[in-house]
Write a protein that holds these residues in place. Sequence first.
Motif, PDB file in Angstrom:
ATOM      1  N   GLU A 149       0.843  -1.029   0.107  1.00  0.00           N
ATOM      2  CA  GLU A 149       0.165   0.176   0.054  1.00  0.00           C
ATOM      3  C   GLU A 149       0.785   1.362  -0.041  1.00  0.00           C
ATOM      4  OE1 GLU A 149      -2.213  -0.425   3.426  1.00  0.00           O
ATOM      5  OE2 GLU A 149      -3.512  -2.186   2.605  1.00  0.00           O
ATOM      6  N   ILE A 150       1.855   1.277   0.716  1.00  0.00           N
ATOM      7  CA  ILE A 150       2.850   2.514   0.856  1.00  0.00           C
ATOM      8  C   ILE A 150       3.431   2.852  -0.485  1.00  0.00           C
ATOM      9  CG2 ILE A 150       4.914   3.333   2.077  1.00  0.00           C
ATOM     10  CD1 ILE A 150       3.755   1.906   4.679  1.00  0.00           C
ATOM     11  N   CYS A 151       3.899   1.550  -1.219  1.00  0.00           N
ATOM     12  CA  CYS A 151       4.569   1.755  -2.111  1.00  0.00           C
ATOM     13  C   CYS A 151       3.843   2.117  -3.328  1.00  0.00           C
ATOM     14  CB  CYS A 151       5.489   0.632  -2.626  1.00  0.00           C
ATOM     15  SG  CYS A 151       6.966   0.181  -1.319  1.00  0.00           S
ATOM     16  N   ALA A 152       2.662   1.839  -3.136  1.00  0.00           N
ATOM     17  CA  ALA A 152       1.861   2.023  -4.361  1.00  0.00           C
ATOM     18  C   ALA A 152       1.320   3.552  -4.244  1.00  0.00           C
ATOM     19  CB  ALA A 152       0.248   1.454  -4.396  1.00  0.00           C
ATOM     20  N   ASN A 153       1.142   3.952  -3.214  1.00  0.00           N
ATOM     21  CA  ASN A 153       0.656   5.249  -2.760  1.00  0.00           C
ATOM     22  C   ASN A 153       1.499   6.392  -2.620  1.00  0.00           C
ATOM     23  OD1 ASN A 153      -2.183   4.480  -3.133  1.00  0.00           O
ATOM     24  ND2 ASN A 153      -2.011   3.969  -0.639  1.00  0.00           N
ATOM     25  N   SER A 167       2.842   7.353   0.115  1.00  0.00           N
ATOM     26  CA  SER A 167       2.466   7.921   1.545  1.00  0.00           C
ATOM     27  C   SER A 167       1.682   6.751   2.493  1.00  0.00           C
ATOM     28  CB  SER A 167       1.235   8.792   1.091  1.00  0.00           C
ATOM     29  OG  SER A 167      -0.056   8.137   0.632  1.00  0.00           O
ATOM     30  N   TYR A 168       1.561   7.472   3.822  1.00  0.00           N
ATOM     31  CA  TYR A 168       1.296   6.631   4.836  1.00  0.00           C
ATOM     32  C   TYR A 168       0.573   7.536   5.806  1.00  0.00           C
ATOM     33  CZ  TYR A 168       1.127   3.619   8.996  1.00  0.00           C
ATOM     34  OH  TYR A 168       0.712   2.899   9.926  1.00  0.00           O
ATOM     35  N   GLN A 169      -0.707   7.123   6.148  1.00  0.00           N
ATOM     36  CA  GLN A 169      -1.440   7.936   6.996  1.00  0.00           C
ATOM     37  C   GLN A 169      -1.598   9.458   6.468  1.00  0.00           C
ATOM     38  OE1 GLN A 169      -0.186   7.302  10.793  1.00  0.00           O
ATOM     39  NE2 GLN A 169      -1.196   5.426  11.014  1.00  0.00           N
ATOM     40  N   GLY A 170      -1.749   9.677   5.079  1.00  0.00           N
ATOM     41  CA  GLY A 170      -1.953  10.957   4.615  1.00  0.00           C
ATOM     42  C   GLY A 170      -0.658  11.752   4.561  1.00  0.00           C
ATOM     43  N   GLU A 171       0.597  11.234   4.784  1.00  0.00           N
ATOM     44  CA  GLU A 171       1.778  12.069   4.836  1.00  0.00           C
ATOM     45  C   GLU A 171       2.748  11.322   3.843  1.00  0.00           C
ATOM     46  OE1 GLU A 171       3.297  13.791   8.559  1.00  0.00           O
ATOM     47  OE2 GLU A 171       1.882  12.384   9.387  1.00  0.00           O
ATOM     48  N   PRO A 172       3.563  12.139   3.042  1.00  0.00           N
ATOM     49  CA  PRO A 172       4.407  11.697   2.190  1.00  0.00           C
ATOM     50  C   PRO A 172       5.461  10.719   2.651  1.00  0.00           C
ATOM     51  CG  PRO A 172       5.121  13.922   2.605  1.00  0.00           C
ATOM     52  CD  PRO A 172       3.805  13.623   3.426  1.00  0.00           C
ATOM     53  N   VAL A 173       5.971   9.734   1.704  1.00  0.00           N
ATOM     54  CA  VAL A 173       7.133   8.830   1.838  1.00  0.00           C
ATOM     55  C   VAL A 173       7.945   8.819   0.846  1.00  0.00           C
ATOM     56  CG1 VAL A 173       7.544   6.261   2.213  1.00  0.00           C
ATOM     57  CG2 VAL A 173       5.436   7.514   3.434  1.00  0.00           C
ATOM     58  N   ASP A 174       9.220   9.226   0.958  1.00  0.00           N
ATOM     59  CA  ASP A 174      10.287   9.351   0.217  1.00  0.00           C
ATOM     60  C   ASP A 174      11.128   7.974   0.169  1.00  0.00           C
ATOM     61  OD1 ASP A 174       9.722  11.797  -1.091  1.00  0.00           O
ATOM     62  OD2 ASP A 174      10.089  12.643   0.739  1.00  0.00           O
ATOM     63  N   GLY A 195       9.317 -13.301  14.593  1.00  0.00           N
ATOM     64  CA  GLY A 195       8.299 -13.437  13.999  1.00  0.00           C
ATOM     65  C   GLY A 195       6.979 -12.599  14.383  1.00  0.00           C
ATOM     66  N   THR A 196       7.179 -11.861  15.497  1.00  0.00           N
ATOM     67  CA  THR A 196       6.116 -11.129  15.791  1.00  0.00           C
ATOM     68  C   THR A 196       6.570  -9.542  15.997  1.00  0.00           C
ATOM     69  OG1 THR A 196       6.333 -11.407  18.235  1.00  0.00           O
ATOM     70  CG2 THR A 196       4.619 -12.879  17.036  1.00  0.00           C
ATOM     71  N   GLU A 197       7.842  -9.197  15.570  1.00  0.00           N
ATOM     72  CA  GLU A 197       8.123  -8.016  15.807  1.00  0.00           C
ATOM     73  C   GLU A 197       9.026  -7.352  14.243  1.00  0.00           C
ATOM     74  OE1 GLU A 197      11.273  -5.216  18.472  1.00  0.00           O
ATOM     75  OE2 GLU A 197      11.272  -7.689  18.629  1.00  0.00           O
ATOM     76  N   HIS A 198       7.948  -6.715  13.668  1.00  0.00           N
ATOM     77  CA  HIS A 198       8.397  -6.006  11.989  1.00  0.00           C
ATOM     78  C   HIS A 198       8.195  -4.783  12.210  1.00  0.00           C
ATOM     79  CE1 HIS A 198       6.331 -10.277  11.814  1.00  0.00           C
ATOM     80  NE2 HIS A 198       6.989 -10.250  10.857  1.00  0.00           N
ATOM     81  N   TYR A 199       9.112  -4.164  11.681  1.00  0.00           N
ATOM     82  CA  TYR A 199       9.119  -2.475  11.457  1.00  0.00           C
ATOM     83  C   TYR A 199       9.488  -2.062  10.265  1.00  0.00           C
ATOM     84  CZ  TYR A 199       9.828  -2.676  16.680  1.00  0.00           C
ATOM     85  OH  TYR A 199       9.529  -2.746  18.079  1.00  0.00           O
ATOM     86  N   LEU A 200       8.692  -0.921   9.605  1.00  0.00           N
ATOM     87  CA  LEU A 200       8.748  -0.278   8.648  1.00  0.00           C
ATOM     88  C   LEU A 200       9.335   1.077   8.797  1.00  0.00           C
ATOM     89  CD1 LEU A 200       5.849  -1.253   6.342  1.00  0.00           C
ATOM     90  CD2 LEU A 200       8.226  -2.284   6.140  1.00  0.00           C
TER      91      LEU A 200
END
Length: 430
Positions: free
Chosen positions: A169-173, A175-182, A191-196
């Motif tokens: 979703e982030i790479c397609a848009n 953006s994330y939560q309405g703010e830009p992503v560069d 297994g239960t701890e992932h961070y973007l």
Amino acid sequence: MRAGEPVRLAKSTSNLFRFRDQRPGGLDVARFNRVLAVDPETRTARVQGMTTYEDLVDATLPHGLMPLVVPQLKTITLGGAVAGLGIESSSFRNGLPHESVRELEVLTGDGEVVVVGPEDELFRGFPNSYGTLGYALRLDIELEPVKPFVRLRHVPFRDADRCAEAIAEICANRSYQGEPVDFVDGAVFGGTEHYLTLGDWVATAPWRSDYTGNRIYYRSVQRRGTDYLTARDYLWRWDTDWFWCSRAFGVQHPVVRRLVPKRYLRSDVYRRIVAWDRRHRFSARLDARLGRAVQEPVIQDVEIPVRGLAEFLDFFHREIGISPVWLCPVRLRDRAGWPLYPMDPDVLYVNVGFWSTVDLRPGEPVGSRNRMIEERVSSLGGHKSLYSDSYYPEDEFWAHYNGEAYRALKRRYDSAGRLPDLYAKCVLRR
């Protein structure tokens, strides 16, 4: 060099993990290490093949510019990143480093110096050739504008499926939560701890962090929701600790950290230590004397289609067990294709990087875990970079890396076979 003698580069540094015995001689290309020109108006740079990204970034940032993709380690060279691939957190929008090349000057295996562009077969076939067709003498590349700071948002996910969905979703848009992503990359600590980590350019910063000394960047991913780095510090955020691999050298211990001069907290220093250890087998002999399990180096970067990321991570945690691992999404910019590393331009991939050792089970041969990874990557429609050990059977190797196209290029540009064959270099390590 004498006529007919095999040719290789004489290099003082390397970011490859295919270790060989040191041999005298070689083709001295050390002087091809300069940034020849930076043009702020056209946003381009003319660079020699042995120029490091550290030197290139130092030349472009004063103009408010940077390369479209800056691989994570300072001593990676432009020629190396194009012949051997590279990736970073801008790759979801800018692809791989070779896709920003406009023109390439190559010394071929036949001794010719040729200048090629996007319409030429050698230009297309050079990426992933690893110096087996020729060496890059000069590259003209695209640049893009920067701002003074990068704001980072470290977003946690307990579930790998949800993490993969968010990446798509982030790479397609963009953006994330309405703010830009560069910029997008991430770290998986279990297994239960992932961070973007989502980065965006900003003109000002309420504070700025510094991870070039006592503080450790990858630990901040777990501890901070938001952070700010200068443009330069962002580009080299991983280099100080070689991602997290500096743990193996003890320099993440607070006392040791304070004692080690900053100039030694660099990926190339750690890599030289590893090369010395591999060459002298110090760790292997010590482990054998202490009765420890035989260890297999598992140092790989693989591209997995985002739809298969959760399945791959589940396999990896279960069968390999290395953590952390790095995530970096990538989509090709150029639809004409790169025959020796044939990724689908319509597919978003996620690079999964892991760099450590695993204990082998009794009787388990060295190479078995790497081979297991190769098979799983293939089953998911992925690709594996060739900078480290590979274990493919020859027919399978050429099926993955387009043997037909490679052999045609080899006949055209290295007809006498003075440069090594790609399979011999990357699998047989000759």
